[in-house]
Design a protein around this motif. Sequence first.
Motif, short mmCIF file in Angstrom:
data_model
loop_
_atom_site.label_atom_id
_atom_site.label_comp_id
_atom_site.label_asym_id
_atom_site.label_seq_id
_atom_site.Cartn_x
_atom_site.Cartn_y
_atom_site.Cartn_z
N GLU A 129 -17.11 -48.43 8.80
CA GLU A 129 -16.84 -49.53 9.96
C GLU A 129 -15.52 -48.65 10.48
OE1 GLU A 129 -13.44 -52.75 8.61
OE2 GLU A 129 -15.10 -52.69 7.36
N ASN A 148 -15.94 -45.81 12.16
CA ASN A 148 -16.00 -44.79 12.89
C ASN A 148 -16.32 -45.88 14.29
OD1 ASN A 148 -16.65 -43.28 11.93
ND2 ASN A 148 -18.22 -43.33 10.87
N ALA A 149 -16.96 -47.11 14.55
CA ALA A 149 -16.46 -48.03 15.66
C ALA A 149 -14.97 -47.81 16.02
CB ALA A 149 -17.41 -49.37 15.42
N CYS A 150 -13.98 -48.26 15.52
CA CYS A 150 -12.18 -48.08 15.71
C CYS A 150 -12.31 -47.15 16.48
CB CYS A 150 -11.20 -48.95 14.18
SG CYS A 150 -12.45 -49.67 13.77
N ARG A 205 -14.03 -45.20 18.18
CA ARG A 205 -14.82 -45.34 19.25
C ARG A 205 -14.48 -45.73 20.53
NH1 ARG A 205 -19.72 -45.24 16.48
NH2 ARG A 205 -19.48 -47.36 17.01
N GLU A 206 -13.79 -47.34 19.79
CA GLU A 206 -12.65 -47.84 20.75
C GLU A 206 -11.45 -47.62 21.06
OE1 GLU A 206 -11.77 -52.98 21.30
OE2 GLU A 206 -11.89 -51.63 19.03
#
Lengths: 188, 162
Positions: A149, A151-153, A155-156
């Motif tokens: 979960e 990894n999306a953080c 990226r953002e």
Amino acid sequence: MLASTLKPDLEQVPGRDTPVELVDENTGTLSQLDRQLILLTQEGLPLVSRPFEALAKQLGTSADEVKARFERMLASGCIRRIGAVPNHYKLGYKANAMTVWDVEDSQVHKLGQKLGTLPYVSHCYLRPRQLPEWRYNLFAMVHGKQKSELNACFREMTEILGDACRAHDVLFSTRILKKTGLRFRGDR
Amino acid sequence: MKPEIRNDERQPALSTLDKAVLSRYQKNFPRTSRPFLTIANELGCSEQEVLNCFQRLKQEGVISRVGPVFNHKKAGASTLAAIAVPNEHLERTAALINGFQEVNHNYQREHELNLWFVVTASDQDHLTTVIGNIEAATEMKVWCFPMVRPYHIDLGFRPEFD
């Protein structure tokens, strides 16, 4: 050597708060009673029907006085909040990473504030670089239920920082070796 | 001596009251003569139920305490610190560091700098002394990363309950 890594950073940064003893901004000093109250409650309030009265008894003062001192320390910022302090791990937030970013000095304040508002960021601080070994100046703690979960953080966060960020690293925690509340020595 | 390991995998089941307490009382704990009664009135249950709830959450480790969260910066001096420890010395070094009462967090992380801990002292001189003592005890360089500026004020954390 070590002294030079510790002290200059504390002295060279303009406008930062002076590292202090238990000092209140308004009065210049915390009273003996404030210190005793901090020592007595840093492990939490007593979980009894009348906790402020119980503290007052131990300190030889009144419950109203104890409450008034808490209000004053909240107002001065010495206390951030009063309430339940949750354990992320036990609530299922088992993935935790310290993200570190090398952000251009001229933009770090603006961008640091942006990262600080993200819901999954629990702490976001400017800290000194230790060149040449450590180039990162912006530290943000990220919490999620699973590692995937996060990894999306990341990226953002990378997108928000854009070109102002020259490099970053992610330090996952593998073990909690110690976690206790803030402790002051009681011998002062 | 082995370092204390707290990665307990067990995750307690939370009741509706537990969730309400965790969502609403990470800040603004009532400063009334009977704060648990105030909470009980707000949540529509009894004072004893609220007290039992907090006691159990604490016992199960869901919360570490109910009380004031101090601003290290204003209430003393502190720094984030790190050490690069060879794996074979990790347990021993972690135990040495944890032995300092001024150390209140210590995490192992995936990096060459693999032990990250927070040192808090009553003032800057004491902090510098403690860092020196940790270097002497571990025979390793302690890297210090004192906070220069916060970009986020910890006002609690909003858990998403499944």
